[in-house]
Design an enzyme around this catalytic site. Structure first.
Site, PDB file in Angstrom:
ATOM      1  N   THR A  82     -40.767  58.770  12.322  1.00 52.37           N
ATOM      2  CA  THR A  82     -39.333  58.504  12.369  1.00 52.37           C
ATOM      3  C   THR A  82     -38.960  57.824  13.680  1.00 52.37           C
ATOM      4  O   THR A  82     -38.297  56.775  13.690  1.00 52.37           O
ATOM      5  CB  THR A  82     -38.536  59.803  12.200  1.00 52.37           C
ATOM      6  N   ALA A  83     -39.383  58.397  14.799  1.00 52.57           N
ATOM      7  CA  ALA A  83     -39.043  57.833  16.097  1.00 52.57           C
ATOM      8  C   ALA A  83     -39.598  56.423  16.257  1.00 52.57           C
ATOM      9  O   ALA A  83     -38.895  55.504  16.729  1.00 52.57           O
ATOM     10  CB  ALA A  83     -39.565  58.740  17.216  1.00 52.57           C
ATOM     11  N   GLY A  93     -42.386  62.058   8.780  1.00 49.55           N
ATOM     12  CA  GLY A  93     -42.805  62.852   9.920  1.00 49.55           C
ATOM     13  C   GLY A  93     -41.977  62.533  11.150  1.00 49.55           C
ATOM     14  O   GLY A  93     -41.270  61.515  11.217  1.00 49.55           O
ATOM     15  N   CYS A  94     -42.072  63.394  12.147  1.00 48.34           N
ATOM     16  CA  CYS A  94     -41.254  63.226  13.352  1.00 48.34           C
ATOM     17  C   CYS A  94     -41.679  62.003  14.164  1.00 48.34           C
ATOM     18  O   CYS A  94     -40.836  61.172  14.534  1.00 48.34           O
ATOM     19  CB  CYS A  94     -41.301  64.491  14.201  1.00 48.34           C
ATOM     20  N   TYR A  95     -42.966  61.860  14.450  1.00 48.84           N
ATOM     21  CA  TYR A  95     -43.435  60.674  15.174  1.00 48.84           C
ATOM     22  C   TYR A  95     -43.125  59.388  14.399  1.00 48.84           C
ATOM     23  O   TYR A  95     -42.604  58.421  14.977  1.00 48.84           O
ATOM     24  CB  TYR A  95     -44.935  60.766  15.438  1.00 48.84           C
TER      25      TYR A  95
END
Length: 342
Positions: free
Chosen positions: A161-162, A157-159
């Site tokens: 990953t960051a 997911g994007c969150y």
């Protein structure tokens, strides 16, 4: 590695091509000389529509028809790879059918990210129908990927990953206090909510607000990656795309700034999509790119790490492209950066 000595292009399809992440995948596959975008599908019941009419910025760049999906099409698909930019339950239903036909699946939903099926009712709102695939799926946080990628690849997911790219270097180097619970505050642009119109994500309504306290579906994914509990609070910001994550940890006594810097350098010195910033990163600097920008600041035993990514690219489509490149033994960043044929 030159294109001349490569095999025939990898034939690919994107399911969910009408959505934001699916559209980015179509663009990346078109730009990648090792892949061929053969099909683009949207939800059943839609009329066929040229891709460029959905996304006019791709006029004279992507010439493909976005067709309505039907499971009956699976037997007719002549492809090597399918990229699923679909709702979680739709991906879970379609992926086994594609795998049975020998098609490699790169799933951008959360359908196969968590290894514990009992977490799905709590965080995703439905019971997992194919728990056997959770063990088969390979989670592709690419900068930390060590083993081979299989036939079912679960794109992070994007969150997560960051946040994971920010915190893993110091955790893996054992610099964080054993009893520390990382505190993460992350803000996403409105494209993270998808293309479907909603009052809550309208630019006229969005300012800056937190949501999903303790219950956000990305929390267990982050905890799975880091191997410890976290306090994760997501926010919605009034900008189109990007994520800025602020991660705070307590270090072990005596950890020096030099040790922290060495941890990040050792983790990412050979990772071309990680950039170290000399100041707090800005989502405007990563929007439209596959990079993750990192910055950290230490004060005694407290460490703040800032991470910025494009939620649709490094947080979705670009990471899927990275994974597909590696799975098919192509240059990892082919199609992601100008001149990336190495």
């Amino acid at each position: 590695m030159s294109l001349d000595n490569q095999h025939i292009k990898i034939r690919s399809a994107v399911l969910g091509a009408a959505g934001y992440s699916g559209a980015e995948l179509c663009a990346l596959l078109t730009a990648n000389p090792y892949f061929e975008l053969c099909y683009a599908f949207a939800s059943a019941g839609r009329e066929p529509e040229p891709f460029a009419s959905l996304y006019p910025r791709f006029q004279q760049q992507i010439d493909i028809l976005v067709e309505p999906w039907s499971d009956n099409l699976i037997e007719k698909l002549d492809i090597d790879a399918a990229f699923l930019a679909l709702p979680h339950e739709a991906s879970e239903e379609i992926a086994p059918k594609l795998l049975a036909k020998g098609i490699k699946v790169f799933d951008l939903s959360g359908a196969f990210r968590l290894k514990q099926p009992e977490l799905y009712p709590q965080y995703y709102g439905y019971a997992h129908q194919h728990p056997e695939l959770l063990a088969q799926a390979v989670y592709s946080l690419m900068e930390w990927q060590t083993g081979p990628l299989g036939d079912l690849v679960s794109v992070p997911g994007c969150y997560p990953t960051a946040c994971s790219l920010a915190l893993l270097p110091v955790l893996k180097a054992h610099l964080v206090a054993d009893d520390c619970i990382p505190v993460i505050s992350a803000t996403s642009g409105v494209s993270g909510a998808g293309r479907k119109a909603s009052l809550s994500t309208s630019f006229c309504e969005v300012g800056l607000n937190a949501y999903g306290f303790f219950k956000h579906r990305h929390r267990p994914e982050i905890e799975q990656n880091l191997g410890r509990k976290v306090v994760f609070t997501p926010h919605l910001g009034n900008f189109k795309r990007g994520i800025l994550a602020t991660c705070v940890v307590n270090l072990k006594a005596g950890v020096t700034p030099e040790q922290v810097t060495e941890a990040f350098t050792a983790a990412y010195q050979h990772k071309p999509l990680i950039r170290f910033s000399s100041k707090s990163p800005n989502v405007a600097d990563v929007a439209g790119t596959p990079f993750c920008d990192l910055f950290w600041q230490q004060d005694g035993e407290q460490l703040v790490i800032m991470s910025a990514i494009d939620n649709l690219l490094k947080g979705a489509a670009a990471q899927a492209m990275q994974a597909a490149n590696v799975r098919f033994a192509k240059p990892e960043i082919a199609g992601l950066l100008p001149g990336a044929l190495v």
